[in-house]
Scaffold this motif. Structure first.
Motif, PDB file in Angstrom:
ATOM      1  N   SER A 257       0.871  -1.179   0.000  1.00  0.00           N
ATOM      2  CA  SER A 257       0.000   0.000   0.000  1.00  0.00           C
ATOM      3  C   SER A 257       0.902   1.220   0.000  1.00  0.00           C
ATOM      4  O   SER A 257       1.806   1.329   0.831  1.00  0.00           O
ATOM      5  CB  SER A 257      -0.899   0.023   1.241  1.00  0.00           C
ATOM      6  N   SER A 262      -3.726   1.238  -2.872  1.00  0.00           N
ATOM      7  CA  SER A 262      -3.779   0.410  -1.675  1.00  0.00           C
ATOM      8  C   SER A 262      -3.561  -1.051  -2.047  1.00  0.00           C
ATOM      9  O   SER A 262      -3.684  -1.449  -3.216  1.00  0.00           O
ATOM     10  CB  SER A 262      -5.142   0.560  -0.994  1.00  0.00           C
ATOM     11  N   ALA A 263      -3.255  -1.854  -1.060  1.00  0.00           N
ATOM     12  CA  ALA A 263      -3.102  -3.285  -1.290  1.00  0.00           C
ATOM     13  C   ALA A 263      -4.401  -3.888  -1.809  1.00  0.00           C
ATOM     14  O   ALA A 263      -4.385  -4.760  -2.688  1.00  0.00           O
ATOM     15  CB  ALA A 263      -2.667  -3.982  -0.003  1.00  0.00           C
TER      16      ALA A 263
END
Length: 285
Positions: A257, A262-263
């Motif tokens: 992230s 973001s992840a």
């Protein structure tokens, strides 16, 4: 900023380069195209005492046919990969990805070996090397050794290269009967990949006999999407079958992230790109 002072040497052979690195110790750095190293030096994020310039080692450049594989010198430029006829014929995935590296200026200076040795997980070529099951010839004080792509990338910006070793060449197996595609998503043109997918597909009788899928920027190193490959093996060559398999792309990954994504977003994006890459590689749709 101005880099810290360092010594500079320009060897003319691989053995001379290895000797220079061994003499310089852990504070010596290899200079190839300089597209990753020079910005780091200018920001003083690294302060090597010695730079070993590989530009004078002619044996490290060029592409040659070696029977069932291509052997590509480590200091071969990205731009040379894009236009080389042997690469176009036998490793088009490598040429396609090299064409997406940076901008025209970077591609005319940056090298294949430099990109692989830098091992940035957002770089395009490490994942392609993993998908193609490439192997790397490495020279050091104890002689030469070969390391497969899957073992070469150890961690974030870390490879199997020792401080006194030089990447000499990359061996890329020919894949007769396979078709390939590289799919990349970036924040802006010419930027690092937020996520990327390298796909290779072999079809038989209307089905996918075998597939290789490697992911860019979904962890500290390039990753093989084992769940996708397992789901595709023997699957019908249809959009629905590929979409179902692509849904497993994020399994076993650990995407970062950061300010770009973001992840969770990367986890979604990789399924989309995997579907696109496999469909394009397999000529499905």
């Amino acid at each position: 900023m101005i880099p810290a002072a360092f010594d500079y040497t320009r060897p003319s052979t691989v053995d001379e380069a290895v000797a220079a690195l061994a003499a310089g110790g852990e504070d010596a750095k290899v200079l190839a195209g300089g597209q990753s190293l020079i910005p780091v030096l200018r920001l003083r994020l690294a302060a090597p005492t010695v730079l070993v310039d590989l530009g004078g080692v002619g044996d490290l450049r060029g592409v040659r046919d070696d029977g069932d594989a291509l052997v590509i010198g480590a200091t071969t430029r990205h731009a040379d990969l894009v236009r080389d006829p042997l690469v176009a014929e036998h490793a088009p995935l490598l040429a396609q990805a090299a064409a997406m590296v940076g901008d025209r200026q970077v591609r005319h200076l940056g090298t294949l070996g430099g990109s692989l040795s830098h091992a940035d997980p957002a770089g395009d070529l490490p994942g392609v090397a993993v998908a193609l099951d490439a192997s790397f010839e490495i020279a050091g004080p104890g002689g030469r050794r070969t390391v497969g792509a899957g073992e070469f990338f150890v961690d974030f910006l870390t490879t199997a290269l020792a401080p006194d070793e030089v990447l000499v060449s990359v061996r890329v197996p020919k894949l007769p009967g396979w078709t390939t595609h590289y799919e990349k998503f970036t924040r802006v043109a010419q930027a690092w990949a937020i996520c990327g997918v390298a796909a290779a597909v072999r079809r038989e009788n209307g089905s996918i006999a075998e597939a290789r899928v490697a992911l860019t920027n979904m962890g500290a190193t390039p990753l093989r999407a084992g769940g996708v490959e397992q789901a595709l093996a023997g699957a019908s060559a249809t959009v629905d079958a590929v979409a179902s398999a692509a849904g497993r792309a994020a399994e076993g990954t650990d995407p970062p992230s950061d300010v770009f994504a973001s992840a969770e977003y990367r986890g979604h994006l990789v399924t989309v790109l995997t579907k696109r890459a496999v469909l394009a590689a397999g000529g499905i749709g």
